[in-house]
Structure formats: structure tokens, C-alpha cells
Design a protein around this motif. Structure first.
Motif, PDB file in Angstrom:
ATOM      1  N   SER A  77       0.853  -1.189   0.000  1.00 50.46           N
ATOM      2  CA  SER A  77       0.000   0.000   0.000  1.00 50.46           C
ATOM      3  C   SER A  77       0.886   1.234   0.000  1.00 50.46           C
ATOM      4  CB  SER A  77      -0.927   0.003   1.216  1.00 50.46           C
ATOM      5  OG  SER A  77      -0.180   0.054   2.425  1.00 50.46           O
ATOM      6  N   ARG A  78       0.260   2.389  -0.164  1.00 47.44           N
ATOM      7  CA  ARG A  78       1.029   3.627  -0.124  1.00 47.44           C
ATOM      8  C   ARG A  78       0.175   4.751   0.440  1.00 47.44           C
ATOM      9  NH1 ARG A  78      -3.181   4.179  -3.200  1.00 47.44           N
ATOM     10  NH2 ARG A  78      -3.019   5.283  -5.194  1.00 47.44           N
ATOM     11  N   ASP A  79       0.839   5.706   1.044  1.00 49.88           N
ATOM     12  CA  ASP A  79       0.193   6.919   1.538  1.00 49.88           C
ATOM     13  C   ASP A  79       0.784   8.062   0.736  1.00 49.88           C
ATOM     14  OD1 ASP A  79      -0.399   9.299   2.972  1.00 49.88           O
ATOM     15  OD2 ASP A  79      -0.759   8.123   4.784  1.00 49.88           O
ATOM     16  N   LYS A  80      -0.015   8.578  -0.188  1.00 47.09           N
ATOM     17  CA  LYS A  80       0.499   9.617  -1.076  1.00 47.09           C
ATOM     18  C   LYS A  80       0.909  10.867  -0.301  1.00 47.09           C
ATOM     19  CE  LYS A  80      -2.253   8.451  -5.184  1.00 47.09           C
ATOM     20  NZ  LYS A  80      -3.250   8.993  -6.133  1.00 47.09           N
ATOM     21  N   ALA A  81       0.140  11.238   0.687  1.00 52.11           N
ATOM     22  CA  ALA A  81       0.417  12.461   1.443  1.00 52.11           C
ATOM     23  C   ALA A  81       1.751  12.365   2.186  1.00 52.11           C
ATOM     24  CB  ALA A  81      -0.713  12.738   2.419  1.00 52.11           C
ATOM     25  N   LEU A  82       2.098  11.162   2.628  1.00 48.14           N
ATOM     26  CA  LEU A  82       3.339  10.971   3.380  1.00 48.14           C
ATOM     27  C   LEU A  82       4.495  10.518   2.502  1.00 48.14           C
ATOM     28  CD1 LEU A  82       2.021   9.196   6.608  1.00 48.14           C
ATOM     29  CD2 LEU A  82       2.566  11.617   6.293  1.00 48.14           C
ATOM     30  N   ASN A  83       4.212  10.286   1.194  1.00 48.29           N
ATOM     31  CA  ASN A  83       5.240   9.750   0.286  1.00 48.29           C
ATOM     32  C   ASN A  83       5.870   8.496   0.876  1.00 48.29           C
ATOM     33  OD1 ASN A  83       5.202  11.480  -1.967  1.00 48.29           O
ATOM     34  ND2 ASN A  83       6.323  13.040  -0.829  1.00 48.29           N
ATOM     35  N   THR A  84       5.031   7.643   1.402  1.00 52.63           N
ATOM     36  CA  THR A  84       5.509   6.435   2.072  1.00 52.63           C
ATOM     37  C   THR A  84       4.762   5.213   1.550  1.00 52.63           C
ATOM     38  OG1 THR A  84       6.080   7.673   4.073  1.00 52.63           O
ATOM     39  CG2 THR A  84       5.802   5.298   4.312  1.00 52.63           C
ATOM     40  N   GLY A  85       5.518   4.165   1.313  1.00 50.57           N
ATOM     41  CA  GLY A  85       4.938   2.889   0.918  1.00 50.57           C
ATOM     42  C   GLY A  85       5.087   1.891   2.045  1.00 50.57           C
ATOM     43  N   TYR A  86       4.229   0.864   2.004  1.00 48.06           N
ATOM     44  CA  TYR A  86       4.220  -0.123   3.070  1.00 48.06           C
ATOM     45  C   TYR A  86       4.130  -1.531   2.481  1.00 48.06           C
ATOM     46  CZ  TYR A  86       2.800   4.052   5.623  1.00 48.06           C
ATOM     47  OH  TYR A  86       2.743   5.326   6.147  1.00 48.06           O
ATOM     48  N   LEU A  87       4.642  -2.478   3.230  1.00 44.07           N
ATOM     49  CA  LEU A  87       4.446  -3.879   2.904  1.00 44.07           C
ATOM     50  C   LEU A  87       4.029  -4.579   4.189  1.00 44.07           C
ATOM     51  CD1 LEU A  87       4.602  -5.986   0.605  1.00 44.07           C
ATOM     52  CD2 LEU A  87       6.858  -6.616   1.515  1.00 44.07           C
ATOM     53  N   GLN A  88       2.747  -4.925   4.270  1.00 48.88           N
ATOM     54  CA  GLN A  88       2.224  -5.671   5.402  1.00 48.88           C
ATOM     55  C   GLN A  88       2.436  -7.145   5.124  1.00 48.88           C
ATOM     56  OE1 GLN A  88       0.821  -4.633   8.390  1.00 48.88           O
ATOM     57  NE2 GLN A  88       0.825  -6.806   8.957  1.00 48.88           N
ATOM     58  N   MET A  89       3.161  -7.798   6.002  1.00 46.25           N
ATOM     59  CA  MET A  89       3.499  -9.206   5.810  1.00 46.25           C
ATOM     60  C   MET A  89       2.873 -10.027   6.928  1.00 46.25           C
ATOM     61  SD  MET A  89       7.500  -8.851   4.658  1.00 46.25           S
ATOM     62  CE  MET A  89       8.022  -8.310   6.275  1.00 46.25           C
ATOM     63  N   ASP A  90       1.934 -10.875   6.577  1.00 46.42           N
ATOM     64  CA  ASP A  90       1.241 -11.736   7.527  1.00 46.42           C
ATOM     65  C   ASP A  90       1.550 -13.200   7.233  1.00 46.42           C
ATOM     66  OD1 ASP A  90      -1.525  -9.509   7.113  1.00 46.42           O
ATOM     67  OD2 ASP A  90      -0.100  -9.532   8.776  1.00 46.42           O
ATOM     68  N   SER A  91       1.258 -14.046   8.188  1.00 47.71           N
ATOM     69  CA  SER A  91       1.487 -15.488   8.037  1.00 47.71           C
ATOM     70  C   SER A  91       2.892 -15.767   7.519  1.00 47.71           C
ATOM     71  CB  SER A  91       0.443 -16.095   7.086  1.00 47.71           C
ATOM     72  OG  SER A  91      -0.865 -15.872   7.558  1.00 47.71           O
ATOM     73  N   LEU A  92       3.852 -15.123   8.128  1.00 44.08           N
ATOM     74  CA  LEU A  92       5.229 -15.233   7.658  1.00 44.08           C
ATOM     75  C   LEU A  92       5.764 -16.645   7.807  1.00 44.08           C
ATOM     76  CD1 LEU A  92       6.531 -11.831   8.971  1.00 44.08           C
ATOM     77  CD2 LEU A  92       6.764 -12.633   6.613  1.00 44.08           C
ATOM     78  N   LYS A  93       6.608 -17.014   6.867  1.00 49.40           N
ATOM     79  CA  LYS A  93       7.213 -18.339   6.814  1.00 49.40           C
ATOM     80  C   LYS A  93       8.738 -18.190   6.881  1.00 49.40           C
ATOM     81  CE  LYS A  93       3.584 -19.912   3.640  1.00 49.40           C
ATOM     82  NZ  LYS A  93       3.307 -20.507   2.305  1.00 49.40           N
ATOM     83  N   PRO A  94       9.434 -19.228   7.333  1.00 50.39           N
ATOM     84  CA  PRO A  94      10.900 -19.141   7.348  1.00 50.39           C
ATOM     85  C   PRO A  94      11.496 -18.796   5.990  1.00 50.39           C
ATOM     86  CG  PRO A  94      10.187 -20.991   8.669  1.00 50.39           C
ATOM     87  CD  PRO A  94       8.950 -20.448   8.000  1.00 50.39           C
ATOM     88  N   GLU A  95      10.855 -19.247   4.915  1.00 46.96           N
ATOM     89  CA  GLU A  95      11.377 -18.956   3.583  1.00 46.96           C
ATOM     90  C   GLU A  95      11.202 -17.499   3.171  1.00 46.96           C
ATOM     91  OE1 GLU A  95       9.244 -21.398   4.447  1.00 46.96           O
ATOM     92  OE2 GLU A  95       7.764 -21.774   2.847  1.00 46.96           O
TER      93      GLU A  95
END
Length: 118
Positions: free
Chosen positions: A71-89
Motif C-alpha cells: 500500500s502507499r500513503d500519497k500524502a506521506l510519500n511512504t509505501g508499506y508492505l504488510q506481511m502476515d502469516s510469515l514463513k521461514p522462507e
């Protein structure tokens, strides 16, 4: 020139979650895409996900579909990566990058380590 700074990496148990952030500064108006890449030890860097900055259209590599959300927040010029159900790989250094109209990723952050323990 665009400067990118990632944050949010760390150590998490399998099944856990992390959210990565990528703050952009400089000539951000010239950017069309923001992406997250990762580089695991002994493996080539791979594209994980990207987002079109204006439209919000997204792409995910098959291995993270349904688990990661960009996702991204245009006003903050910031992008995000939400990572769920993480695996060792998923363990790797994660980099954010941006591209101009041509789609070449030419601005890179310094990377943030994500380690998922089993």
C-alpha cells in the motif's frame, strides 16, 4: 534523485506479522511505481510486489499472494508492505525501490533484514 529509507524489519516467529515502511524524499513526483524486492542468502534478488503510485494497482509474486499487502500513503510519500502469516522462507533482506515512467527501478533503499524463525 529520490532517496528511500526502509524501516520495520526484525525477527518474528513463523505465522507472525511485520510491516515494512519505505519513506521517499527528493524528486518523488517523478516516481510511477514503488516496489519491494528481497534477497535471501545464496539466492538472486526477486521482486515481491509493486504498486502503481497513482492508481494503486498492485502486483504480487505467487509465493506471497494472500499473505502480503502493499500500500502507499500519497500524502506521506511512504509505501508499506504488510506481511502476515510469515514463513521461514520469507527470511531475506527486503529493499524498496521506485521507478519512473519507463518502469526501470533505479532508486533503492538500504535494505532491512527480516528473519522468520521456525
Amino acid at each position: 534523485q529520490v532517496q528511500l529509507e526502509e524501516s520495520g524489519g526484525g525477527l518474528v516467529q513463523a505465522g507472525g506479522s511485520l510491516r515494512l515502511s519505505c519513506a521517499a524524499s527528493g524528486r518523488t513526483f517523478s516516481r510511477y511505481f514503488m516496489a519491494w524486492f528481497r534477497a535471501a542468502a545464496g539466492k538472486e534478488r526477486e521482486l515481491v510486489s509493486h504498486i502503481h503510485w497513482s492508481s494503486g494497482n498492485t502486483y504480487y509474486v505467487d509465493s506471497v499472494k494472500g499473505r502480503f499487502t502493499i500500500s502507499r500513503d500519497k500524502a506521506l510519500n511512504t509505501g508499506y508492505l504488510q506481511m502476515d502469516s510469515l514463513k521461514p522462507e520469507d527470511t531475506a533482506v527486503y529493499y524498496c525501490a521506485t521507478a519512473g515512467r519507463a518502469g526501470t527501478f533505479d532508486s533503492w533503499g538500504q535494505g532491512t533484514q527480516v528473519t522468520v524463525s521456525s
